[in-house]
Design a protein around this motif. Structure first.
Motif, mmCIF file in Angstrom:
data_model
loop_
_atom_site.group_PDB
_atom_site.id
_atom_site.type_symbol
_atom_site.label_atom_id
_atom_site.label_comp_id
_atom_site.label_asym_id
_atom_site.label_seq_id
_atom_site.Cartn_x
_atom_site.Cartn_y
_atom_site.Cartn_z
ATOM 1 N N HIS A 55 0.844 -1.208 0.000
ATOM 2 C CA HIS A 55 0.000 0.000 0.000
ATOM 3 C C HIS A 55 0.871 1.245 0.000
ATOM 4 C CE1 HIS A 55 -2.656 3.156 1.663
ATOM 5 N NE2 HIS A 55 -3.548 2.541 0.897
ATOM 6 N N LEU A 56 0.577 2.138 -0.964
ATOM 7 C CA LEU A 56 1.357 3.382 -1.072
ATOM 8 C C LEU A 56 0.643 4.559 -0.439
ATOM 9 C CD1 LEU A 56 2.833 3.428 -4.686
ATOM 10 C CD2 LEU A 56 4.048 3.118 -2.563
ATOM 11 N N ARG A 57 -0.584 4.807 -0.876
ATOM 12 C CA ARG A 57 -1.304 5.992 -0.395
ATOM 13 C C ARG A 57 -2.789 5.835 -0.668
ATOM 14 N NH1 ARG A 57 1.218 7.516 -4.995
ATOM 15 N NH2 ARG A 57 2.984 8.526 -3.999
ATOM 16 N N THR A 58 -3.567 6.677 0.024
ATOM 17 C CA THR A 58 -5.008 6.759 -0.233
ATOM 18 C C THR A 58 -5.239 7.965 -1.137
ATOM 19 O OG1 THR A 58 -5.543 5.768 1.893
ATOM 20 C CG2 THR A 58 -7.281 7.041 0.821
ATOM 21 N N LEU A 59 -5.748 7.720 -2.336
ATOM 22 C CA LEU A 59 -5.986 8.827 -3.275
ATOM 23 C C LEU A 59 -7.277 9.554 -2.946
ATOM 24 C CD1 LEU A 59 -4.966 7.357 -6.749
ATOM 25 C CD2 LEU A 59 -3.569 8.487 -5.075
ATOM 26 N N SER A 117 -10.386 9.585 0.068
ATOM 27 C CA SER A 117 -10.788 9.065 1.376
ATOM 28 C C SER A 117 -12.198 8.491 1.311
ATOM 29 C CB SER A 117 -10.752 10.175 2.427
ATOM 30 O OG SER A 117 -9.453 10.668 2.514
ATOM 31 N N GLY A 148 -0.152 10.545 -8.101
ATOM 32 C CA GLY A 148 -1.300 10.449 -7.205
ATOM 33 C C GLY A 148 -1.824 11.787 -6.737
ATOM 34 N N GLU A 149 -1.357 12.900 -7.354
ATOM 35 C CA GLU A 149 -1.863 14.228 -6.991
ATOM 36 C C GLU A 149 -3.095 14.555 -7.832
ATOM 37 O OE1 GLU A 149 -0.663 16.090 -4.563
ATOM 38 O OE2 GLU A 149 0.865 14.567 -4.160
ATOM 39 N N ARG A 165 1.828 0.193 -10.726
ATOM 40 C CA ARG A 165 0.834 0.609 -9.742
ATOM 41 C C ARG A 165 -0.506 -0.068 -10.022
ATOM 42 N NH1 ARG A 165 4.837 2.365 -7.988
ATOM 43 N NH2 ARG A 165 5.447 4.519 -7.496
ATOM 44 N N CYS A 175 -4.609 0.368 -8.650
ATOM 45 C CA CYS A 175 -5.536 1.180 -7.851
ATOM 46 C C CYS A 175 -6.827 0.395 -7.637
ATOM 47 C CB CYS A 175 -5.852 2.497 -8.555
ATOM 48 S SG CYS A 175 -4.430 3.579 -8.611
ATOM 49 N N GLU A 212 -7.587 3.371 -3.176
ATOM 50 C CA GLU A 212 -6.290 3.052 -2.574
ATOM 51 C C GLU A 212 -5.307 2.710 -3.688
ATOM 52 O OE1 GLU A 212 -6.102 3.490 0.581
ATOM 53 O OE2 GLU A 212 -8.260 3.607 0.993
ATOM 54 N N GLN A 213 -4.038 3.159 -3.526
ATOM 55 C CA GLN A 213 -3.020 2.866 -4.537
ATOM 56 C C GLN A 213 -1.975 1.933 -3.946
ATOM 57 O OE1 GLN A 213 -0.082 5.830 -6.104
ATOM 58 N NE2 GLN A 213 -1.379 5.748 -7.913
#
Length: 1733
Positions: A5-9, A11, A47-48, A300, A302, A311-312
């Motif tokens: 898991h990298l990040r939550t794009l 919520s 992911g921005e 990646r 998603c 989630e990514q």
């Protein structure tokens, strides 16, 4: 493969808000998420979130929430997104290449049912499934959709294979269907593939199998033809739920399936050929996974969830770093992402066959990738991102790679050379050779594009040392073999692959033409050779000559120049080519002719665009012009028309440039409309033929296309009329005749008479032809034509023409005259016989007259100077203007007889002005006057007559004429004549005589307006006398004499007419007056009837009364209006009153029923008795008014008593009251008011007081008087009010007396409540005039104790206030005290305040800055109060910069251990150690005071709660420092203790965290220098200089601590805020340090002791043992220790004895004081010590 898991794009939300679909773009740069709100969110690859847009419904009338988005996909170029919706539509949005580009819908596809899933596998092709079971294709180019195949079951899922050439669809009945756009040679079947047990919502197409799963919680892997390979059964696992979605990795070797809170991963094992399950990714509270999207590079994944979260995850098998420059990420067995760590660029290396990538290397200056799989070799260029995969059997890693060529990789292996072109998956070629040197191999791959050649790939290599082979790599065949007699050591093909250069060992340079198979030796002793990049220009060196071949086709033409060194290279760029030559140590650049290089190369290659771009950069010279011409010719041949146009523009050929510009516009338009090359269009081809002057070809092209008009237009534009007419004639064109006429006209316009003659001859018009031949000077040709035509022989005019041409003018003239060809005759005569011209002109005129062409004859007569004939002809032709023109040129005698004829013509046309002018010119003025008279234009006639006759004659003439007219009854004409001669009165008389009064009036109004009114009146009277009353009325009214009209009718008894006129023209009441007179003339009943009829009866009665005709008025009212009788009596009474007949008037008033009027009449005349008599008899109500009137009279006579009696009789006391008020008799007014109008008494009283106030003192006296009267009358309440209202600023005693009286009366006589109110009102008034005691006594009378106290306080009578409080109400004692304190404070009477409130007094001392008094007073209080104010004073002194005074305070009063005082003590210490001038014997007492205060503080701290706290330890250190300073000052006063003072200065350095570091090092350095310890002095002063520099720079970062390693001198010290040593002393130190360092006689090392440590350091660096410091020197005690009673206190025996000895010898009191302090501090001295007795 593992998921990390990298990040939550995005919520997740609290409820269900599922992510419906997601997609990655093909270029990996964009990621799209569609939320439940139907909004598409766009993210970048990091992911921005960068953008978003809302989708729209198919029809807005159903609302924005009428649909769901079920499918989403990016286009292959990543600039568009397709959105599939449940409202039966697919929208394609163009999102652009950059973030923030405008989103527009570029396609929409309407369907028959809901779209359920969607993919975009290839350019322009969108594949989607529908709820009705169809799988369809939408083409974005044609904007149409079609069905691929149909089923009867809802499409639940849709996926593509890795290449995007095939699709799989899953259906609700479990069917899985496969379809290929291109099966890529696999031979796999299409159609229904398998029937899955449940709807396959999770469907993925991997490389080797198909994975499907659904609600039965089983994952099934199917083979390529639908057989089951593997099953993963989780139906018995209670934790597992149904599978909702699946995604295959881009490489197809991993599949991820989403379910509830879990992602399951399957990895394909190539070795075992089965799916292996990796550890599942379990995430609590993730909820159901609703969408999965895999990034195209595989790095990646998603996952979108039911709750709206995204989630990514990072997908990776392993990672490695290559040479610290590249990161290698294995995202699958066959896929590796290579990332450049410095630039961040990424390349995806992937095996297209699914083989596992074994090892990746980066070679060739870290630009090229090489990787092996089991069966293939992967190659790539990192700069251009071109990748290749070629079949390659492993050879044990013995390959050698050469990367010299940017386009191709050369691989040597076992005597075989293999070429692989980057970006191609096939080997380019393979040859056998043993020569691996890159200089012996030359490869050219499409390096220079040539016209007409698509692919150009050539290889030259050595078969053996003397044989060169040249291979065409595209065809794979040999195109040349060169056998040479000597060994070849270098070879290279030119960029186009047409020429080969090689050099042998004898340094001979050869050129081989591959197409011509010819070899030429072009240079001997060649030490350097190179093709110029981007051209076929060759540069070589022969000893000291530089050889350049600009045209390699002519190798014998070489340009040579002398050089003095060796050529080392070629540099080409910035529009020039330079040969770099080393000449000794310098490099010299020789510039080549860029024009020859660049232009020649471009022409050879057929690259005319490049040639144009080059020529654009050059200035126009003869050479450049030649180049432009060459290029224009070649461009035209190649049909590159835009380039040709540019060339002609540059050459200044404007016509050709414009012609080509128009041609290009046609070609471009055709290309836009129909596609393809516009140069093939017939108009373009025809225009090019025209440009080459091949008009027949152009005509043929036009006629082929049946464009006859265009062919004709072409010829007309070129003035090639014959060809144009020929085309028109051949095609039977309707405009043939028009063309011929146009042609003839053009020939005439351009003076081509011969050609025109031939044209006319060909058309059969012989005369015209002969005329044109003769005009063209071709008489022979004309004669030939005459002889051939019979009809022309008899034509004398023609004969004349011929005689003229053969130069026989006489015969020609005769022929012309005979044939009446006068024009030609005259022209000939002008040239040959000028004398005959006049005769010929007259004859011509006569001929024209005979022909009745009079107007044509005129000019000829004029030319012949026959004026009379010309005039006659003009008159005959009715050319009047011409006639006038000719007449004007003649003499008077000739012209005068013709002018009247012309004048008559103009008179008939009513153009009188011209006619008049002509009559005058013909001397016939009388005729002109008659003309005007007949026309009735008298004014003009008169004007003309006046010019030529005497005025009296004119008048006689006109009057006679007028009288004649009058007799004829032509009055108007007569009038005009009279008026014309200014005799209007005669006309008026005429009209009067004939009784034409209207005309008479009109003339009077016009000529005598001032007499108009009199005329009307005069006429009126005349007409009245004649009995013409109606006409008289008109004139009277016009004269505004309506009264005369009325009188006229009255006198004639015509009352009705009189009434009408009066009503219409009279004033407002005029008709009433006439009616009245009319009625009066009738009298009696007749009058009444008339007035009733006119409705004026009442008005007539009023009018009679107004005119005093009371008898007639009484008569009328008696007969008709009895009720008007009293009114008439009243008016009659008023008339009698005005006449002074009062008794008669009284009778009439009473008859009228108005007795009051009679009373008023008598009152007005002050006849009181008569008034009272009438009032009492007839109007009792008026009696009072009579009495009031009498009273007013009495008042005017100042008889107030009589007036009062009368008013009271009249029962009008109010009036009496007002009279008294107005007279200022207020007491009488108040008396009357009290007796008769008691209700108004209060208001009157107030009014009286207001008046009194206005009047000031006079008024106040009145008030007091009034109050006394009330008091005497027992009206105490009123008296009190009166007294209270007394306000006299001039007399406070009067006010006090009145107010006291008011209070006294209130207390005695009024109720308690009222008396309280009075006292409360009077009290503040008294205090206001500073009568405090009186006010207080008043308050006390009513027991108002507090108010009494307040009055005493306000009057500052504190004793009285205290006594009242004490005796009457002790509760108020504190109240009085508080106010007293406040008073003393405000007055600054501190000494008095001390006795009342000490703290307040002390605070006041502080406020006033009386610190000494404050401390003196505080000393008498307790210890706590004292130290509070000592601290305040100390703080004040420190702020003022007087730390010495502050220190003295604590010396005097002791230093308590209050934590709030700690900062004060620290500040005193800091200020003391930082202050200058303290390094001396004189400063001892200051240091001793500081030491004693700190000792006192530390002793107090031991007894307090702060004992052993960090603050306590800090103060103990400060005490030690103060002791050292004090001891140092003491030692400085005794010569033998110099070294002790120096040691103390050195010891202080270990405390520089509390001392200013620069000052401490300076003092230590100076002290050690003074006692000769120069090593230490140098180090300390050097450190001091470093510190001063650091203070200047504001940082200690640059400080070098190497000198103080292994010492207890701290490194981390506070940076002093300012320099503590003056500039002069700093300079001295700097000079000394510089001198010493230059001498190099000192060793820059601190002295060490037996411990091997710095001698002044308490800590031994080697052992870490800490020694005690000596109380005398501060140095460590290593032996001979003297210990004191207090632990930790000791001294070195030698130093101690030395100090005692110095005291004995010097008797220094300061040293004795030091010893005394040590005794106190250390609990007594050792037994061997010195006695102070």
């Amino acid at each position: 493969m593992q998921l990390k898991h990298l990040r939550t794009l995005l919520s997740p939300q609290d409820g269900a808000a599922k992510v419906t679909c997601m997609a990655w773009s093909q270029n990996n740069a964009k990621f799209a998420v569609c939320t439940v709100d139907r909004v598409v969110l766009l993210y970048d690859e990091h992911g921005e979130r960068r953008d978003k847009f809302s989708t729209k419904p198919a029809d807005m009338k159903y609302g924005r929430k009428s649909y769901m988005v079920k499918g989403m996909a990016f286009s292959p170029d990543s600039t568009k997104i397709a959105i599939g919706q449940t409202d039966n539509i697919i929208y394609v949005y163009k999102i652009g290449e950059d973030w923030g580009d405008k989103k527009v819908i570029c396609n929409k596809f309407i369907q028959t049912s809901a779209v359920t899933c969607l993919q975009w596998p290839a350019e322009h092709i969108i594949v989607f499934g529908l709820a009705e079971g169809k799988v369809r294709l939408a083409n974005t180019k044609t904007n149409k959709s079609s069905t691929i195949y149909g089923t009867d079951s809802y499409v639940v899922s849709l996926t593509t294979n890795c290449s995007g050439k095939g699709i799989l669809s899953g259906h609700a009945d479990g069917t899985i269907v496969r379809y290929f756009f291109d099966d890529e040679g696999s031979g796999e079947s299409q159609g229904k593939l398998v029937n899955h047990p449940c709807p396959p919502y999770a469907l993925a197409w991997a490389t080797n199998s198909i994975v499907a799963a659904g609600c039965d919680r089983r994952i099934v892997a199917y083979g390529k033809e639908g057989h089951v390979l593997q099953t993963f059964d989780y139906s018995r696992d209670p934790q597992e739920r149904e599978f909702t979605t699946a995604a295959a990795s881009p490489g197809g070797q991993s599949v991820v399936l989403g379910s509830y809170d879990r992602l399951r991963v399957l990895n394909w094992s190539p070795r075992r050929s089965i799916w292996e399950e990796a550890k599942p990714k379990e995430i609590a509270n993730l909820y159901t996974v609703t969408a999965l999207a895999w990034k195209r590079d595989g790095s990646r994944l998603c996952a979108g969830t039911l709750c709206g979260g995204v989630e990514q995850f990072d997908c990776c098998l392993r990672r490695s770093i290559y040479k610290n420059k590249f990161e290698l990420t294995y995202v699958g067995p066959s896929q590796v992402i290579v990332k450049n760590l410095s630039s961040g660029t990424r390349v995806v290396l992937k095996s297209h066959y699914g083989y596992e990538v074994e090892e990746v290397k980066i070679l060739g200056k870290e630009r090229y990738l090489v990787a092996h799989t089991s069966d293939t070799l992967l190659l790539g260029d990192l700069n251009t991102n071109r990748l290749s995969e070629v079949a390659w059997q492993g050879s044990g890693g013995n390959e050698k790679y050469f990367f010299e060529n940017e386009n191709v990789c050369m691989i040597f292996n076992a005597g075989e050379l293999t070429l692989v072109e980057y970006g191609s998956n096939d080997t380019l070629g393979s040859v056998r050779t043993e020569f691996m040197n890159p200089h012996l191999i030359s490869v050219r791959i499409n390096e220079r594009r040539q016209r007409g050649i698509e692919d150009n790939k050539k290889l030259a290599y050595l078969i053996d040392v003397k044989t060169i082979a040249i291979v065409d790599l595209i065809g794979g065949y040999n195109i040349g073999t060169i056998s040479h007699e000597s060994r070849v050591d270098w070879l290279e093909l030119n960029e186009t692959g047409h020429k080969l250069l090689f050099r042998d060992r004898k340094l001979r340079l050869h050129l081989y033409d591959i197409e011509g198979c010819s070899k030429t030796m072009i240079l001997n002793f060649c030490s350097y050779v190179q093709w110029v990049p981007g051209s076929d220009v060759l540069v070589a060196q022969n000893r000291n000559s530089l050889c350049v071949w600009y045209n390699i086709e002519a190798p014998e033409r070489v340009t040579m120049s002398s050089i003095r060194g060796e050529v080392i290279g070629l540099e080409r760029g910035g529009g020039k080519t330079e040969v770099m030559v080393t000449e000794g140590v310098t490099t010299v650049a020789y510039t080549l002719d860029e024009g020859l290089i660049e232009f020649g190369t471009a022409i050879d290659d057929g690259n005319y665009t490049r040639a144009t771009a080059f020529l654009e950069t050059l200035e126009m010279t003869p050479e450049t012009e030649a180049m432009w011409k060459t290029l224009s010719k070649l461009a035209l041949e190649a049909r590159q028309l835009h380039i040709a146009e540019r060339c002609f523009s540059a050459l200044g050929h404007v016509a050709k440039a414009r012609f080509l510009h128009k041609t290009n516009e046609i070609a471009d338009q055709v290309s836009r409309e129909y596609g393809g090359e516009g140069t093939d269009f017939y108009q373009v081809r025809a225009r090019l033929a025209m440009l080459e002057k091949n008009y027949k070809l152009a005509e043929m092209i036009f006629l082929e296309q049946n464009a006859v008009e265009e062919a004709m237009d072409m010829y007309q534009e070129l003035h090639r009329w014959d060809e144009c007419i020929a085309v028109a004639q051949a095609k039977g064109h309707p405009a043939l005749e028009k063309l011929r006429r146009g042609y003839y006209q053009w020939l005439m316009d351009t003076q081509q008479e011969e050609r025109a003659g031939e044209l006319q001859e060909s058309q059969g018009d012989g005369l015209a032809a002969i005329s044109l031949y003769l005009k063209a000077g071709l008489p022979a040709k004309a004669a030939r034509l005459v002889l051939t035509r019979e009809e022309l022989l008899a034509n004398t005019e023609l004969a004349g023409d011929l005689f003229e041409k053969i130069r026989n003018p006489q015969r020609a003239l005769e022929c012309y005259c005979k044939g009446n060809a006068f024009m030609k005759a005259v022209e000939l005569a002008r040239l040959a016989f000028p004398v005959e011209v006049v005769r010929l002109e007259e004859a011509w005129g006569d001929h024209l007259v005979q022909q009745k062409q009079l107007d044509a004859a005129i000019n000829h007569y004029i030319e012949a100077r026959c004026s009379i004939k010309a005039i006659e002809a003009a008159l005959g032709a009715r050319q009047w203007k011409k006639a006038i023109y000719i007449l004007d040129l003649q003499d008077q005698n000739t012209a005068s007889k013709y002018y009247p004829r012309v004048a008559q013509h103009y008179a008939s046309l009513q153009e009188y002005e011209i006619a008049e002018e002509l009559y005058i010119k013909g001397d016939r003025t009388k005729d002109a006057i008659d003309m005007y008279t007949q026309a009735g234009r008298w004014e003009q006639a008169h004007k003309l007559a006046m010019k030529c006759m005497r005025p009296e004659d004119v008048s006689v003439l006109y009057i006679t004429q007028a009288q004649e007219m009058e007799k004829q009854g032509k009055y108007r004409e007569a009038e005009r004549l009279y008026v014309t001669v200014e005799e209007p009165d005669l006309a008026i008389t005429m009209f009067k005589k004939h009784k034409l009064y209207d005309d008479m009036i009109r003339l009077v109004g016009k000529h005598h307006p001032d007499l108009l009114s009199d005329t009307h009146l005069h006429l009126g009277k005349e007409l009245e006398a004649e009995g013409r009353l109606q006409e008289a009325e008109y004139h009277y009214l016009e004269a505004q004499e309506w009264k005369a009209t009325v009188n006229m009718y009255r006198s004639n008894g015509l009352w009705e007419e009189a009434y009408r006129v009066a009503k219409a023209h009279g004033s407002t009441n005029a008709h009433k007056h006439v009616a009245y007179l009319w009625a009066k003339s009738l009298g009696g009943e007749s009058a009444v009837r008339l007035l009733n009829k006119l409705g004026l009866l009442e008005a007539a009665i009023d009018h009679a009364a107004d005119n005093c005709s009371f008898e007639f008025a009484f008569e009328l009212s008696r007969l008709a209006l009895k009720h008007k009788t009293p009114e008439i009596h009243l008016r009659y009474a008023m008339y009698l009153e005005d006449e002074g007949k009062f008794e008669e008037a009284e009778a009439e008033f009473i008859r009228a029923g108005k007795p009051k009027e009679a009373v008023l009449m008598f009152v007005h005349n002050q006849d009181w008795e008569a008034a009272q008599r009438v009032a009492e008899a007839h109007d009792p109500d008026s009696v009072a008014e009579v009495l009031v009137g009498q009273a007013r009279g009495a008042l005017e006579e100042k008889d107030f008593q009589k007036a009062e009696g009368l008013l009271l009789r009249a029962q009008r006391p109010g009036l009496a009251l007002n009279f008294y008020k107005e007279a200022g008799l207020w007491s009488d007014a108040l008396r009357i008011c009290k007796d008769y109008v008691p209700g108004q008494l209060e208001a009157l009283q107030e009014e009286y007081e207001r008046e009194a106030t206005k009047k000031g003192a006079r008024g106040m006296e009145g008030l007091v008087e009034q109050a006394r009267q009330w008091e005497q009358a027992g009206e105490y309440s009123r008296a009190v009010d009166c007294y209270l209202k007394v306000r006299d600023s001039g007399s406070s005693s009067l006010m006090e007396k009145c107010w006291m009286k008011a209070a006294e009366l209130a207390i005695k006589f009024l109720p308690p409540q009222r008396s309280l109110e009075v006292v409360r009102a009077v009290g503040p008034q008294l205090t206001g005039i500073r009568k405090y005691s009186a006010a207080a006594e008043l308050y006390l009378n009513l027991d108002l104790v507090k108010e009494a106290i307040d009055a005493f306080i306000e009057g500052e009578e504190w004793n009285k206030a205290k006594r009242v409080a004490k005796e009457l109400d002790p509760r108020y004692e504190d109240y009085v005290d508080e106010h007293y304190k406040e008073f003393l404070k405000n007055q600054g009477k501190v000494d008095s305040l001390v006795g009342v409130d000490v703290v307040a007094a002390l605070d006041l001392y502080v406020e006033q800055g009386q610190w000494d008094k404050c401390i003196e007073t505080a000393t008498k209080q307790n210890y706590k109060i004292l130290h509070k104010y000592v601290a305040l004073y100390a703080t004040h002194l420190i702020r003022e910069g007087d730390y010495g005074q502050a220190l003295a305070l604590y010396v005097q009063h002791g230093a308590p251990a209050n934590p709030q005082n700690f900062n004060i003590y620290k500040r005193i210490f800091t200020d003391m150690v930082s202050s200058p001038g303290t390094n001396s014997a004189e400063a001892y007492h200051n240091w001793a005071d500081l030491r004693d205060v700190l000792f006192n503080l530390c002793e107090n701290l031991v007894k307090s709660s702060e004992a052993n706290s960090p603050a306590h330890e800090e103060f103990e250190t400060m005490l030690l420092i103060a002791h050292y300073y004090a001891t140092r000052s003491a030692a400085q006063s005794v010569k033998q203790l110099e070294t002790v003072a120096a040691q103390l200065s050195v010891s202080l350095l270990r405390h520089t965290q509390l001392l200013p570091a620069d000052k401490a090092f300076y003092e230590a350095g100076i002290a050690t220098k003074a006692v000769g310890w120069e090593n230490m002095a140098f180090i300390f002063l050097n450190r001091f200089l470093d510190l001063t520099d650091a203070i200047e720079e504001g940082t200690l970062d640059a400080l070098d601590h190497c000198d103080f390693q292994d010492t207890d001198i701290p490194f981390e010290v506070p940076l002093p805020a300012k320099q503590h040593v003056p500039e002069a002393q700093r300079e001295e130190v700097r000079d000394w340090v510089l001198t010493v360092s230059m001498d190099q006689r000192l060793e820059q090392v601190l002295p060490r002791d037996e411990r091997g440590a710095y001698e002044a350091s308490l800590v031994a660096a080697s052992t870490g043992v800490r020694a005690l410091p000596c109380l005398i020197t501060g140095y460590p005690i290593l032996r001979n220790k003297i210990e004191f009673k207090r632990p930790g206190k000791a001294a070195n025996k030698d130093n101690w004895n030395k100090f005692l000895m110095a005291i004995k010898t010097s008797h220094s009191p300061v040293c004795q004081d030091v010893l005394k302090f040590i005794s106190q501090w250390c609990g007594g001295l050792p037994s061997t010590s010195f006695s102070f007795q």
